[in-house]
Design a protein around this motif. Sequence first.
Motif, PDB file in Angstrom:
ATOM      1  N   LYS A   1    -138.805 -31.329  57.456  1.00  0.00           N
ATOM      2  CA  LYS A   1    -138.264 -31.862  56.220  1.00  0.00           C
ATOM      3  C   LYS A   1    -136.754 -31.844  56.333  1.00  0.00           C
ATOM      4  O   LYS A   1    -136.179 -31.063  57.104  1.00  0.00           O
ATOM      5  N   LEU A   2    -136.092 -32.717  55.571  1.00  0.00           N
ATOM      6  CA  LEU A   2    -134.646 -32.848  55.634  1.00  0.00           C
ATOM      7  C   LEU A   2    -134.043 -32.579  54.264  1.00  0.00           C
ATOM      8  O   LEU A   2    -134.738 -32.629  53.248  1.00  0.00           O
ATOM      9  N   THR A   3    -132.752 -32.301  54.265  1.00  0.00           N
ATOM     10  CA  THR A   3    -132.088 -32.039  52.994  1.00  0.00           C
ATOM     11  C   THR A   3    -130.604 -32.351  53.116  1.00  0.00           C
ATOM     12  O   THR A   3    -130.046 -32.326  54.219  1.00  0.00           O
TER      13      THR A   3
ATOM     14  N   PHE B   1    -138.189 -34.933  51.930  1.00  0.00           N
ATOM     15  CA  PHE B   1    -136.789 -34.527  51.895  1.00  0.00           C
ATOM     16  C   PHE B   1    -136.423 -34.087  50.485  1.00  0.00           C
ATOM     17  O   PHE B   1    -137.019 -34.538  49.501  1.00  0.00           O
TER      18      PHE B   1
END
Length: 282
Positions: free
Chosen positions: A190-192, A262
């Motif tokens: 996952k991205l942030t 995300f």
Amino acid sequence: MSVTQQQTVPEQFVEFFDDAATFPPGLAPVERAVTDHVARRASLLDGAVGPAVLALADLPEAAGIAAGLDLTGGPVEASVVTPAGALGQALAARAEVAPHLRIVAVELKTDPTDRAVWTEQVREAAQVTDLPVYVELTAGQVADGALDELAGTPLRLKYRTGGIEAHLFPTPQELGDVLTGAVAAGLPFKLTAGLHEAIRYTNATTGFTHHGFLNIALATEAARAGEDREVVAGWLAETDPERLARAGAASDGRWRESFTSFGTCSVGEPADALRRLDLFPA
């Protein structure tokens, strides 16, 4: 999520936007974030929204707020951002916040300054088998072989794609190498941070060039297909909305097996970005 919402939200975007309303730049109060998260269940957007992303320290307040809301749709699902060394506290909190809050994932920070320390934190996290644990890594840790430490374990990767300074935004080549490495290692991620739009763009106020989450989806699809690093980075650098919209519409969505979600402080923002490309219902 209702059956209607499941049928209406495109499958590749179901539960794709993690609701990080309390984090920068939104910084919503916990009460408003939890209340809005539950109220959204009555809208189409609910189908595209994943868990509420909450800091470990905010869980007691969030559980108390949830207790006063109409939870006929079930408890508030939360992904818990956990400081380095506090994994045990996050796991113990599962019982403490029930039944109004259900922890469905942990986003574990690590201490990037000492390899021996962070590798031990990774090994500890790898013992957790009944809950998804996303381990947040820096570019330096990745360069130091951290993806190899996660490979072959139940762990997942969390990686930052922006921040409050220009150097916190990886280049297309840098991010492409991380995506390719995660795919090769079989690591969901996952991205942030910084993912406000579907397509890569430069913010007129800050001058920062932000990655587009649709760019990342298509770059991930290319990495999963075995394309070389230039092709992967090329998708990350693409700014032609027509090309990206066509590719997004033609995608089979299997990139979600790698790029799980995300975090966004405004879940309506990415949905609006997809609507402008005719990839999300009005």
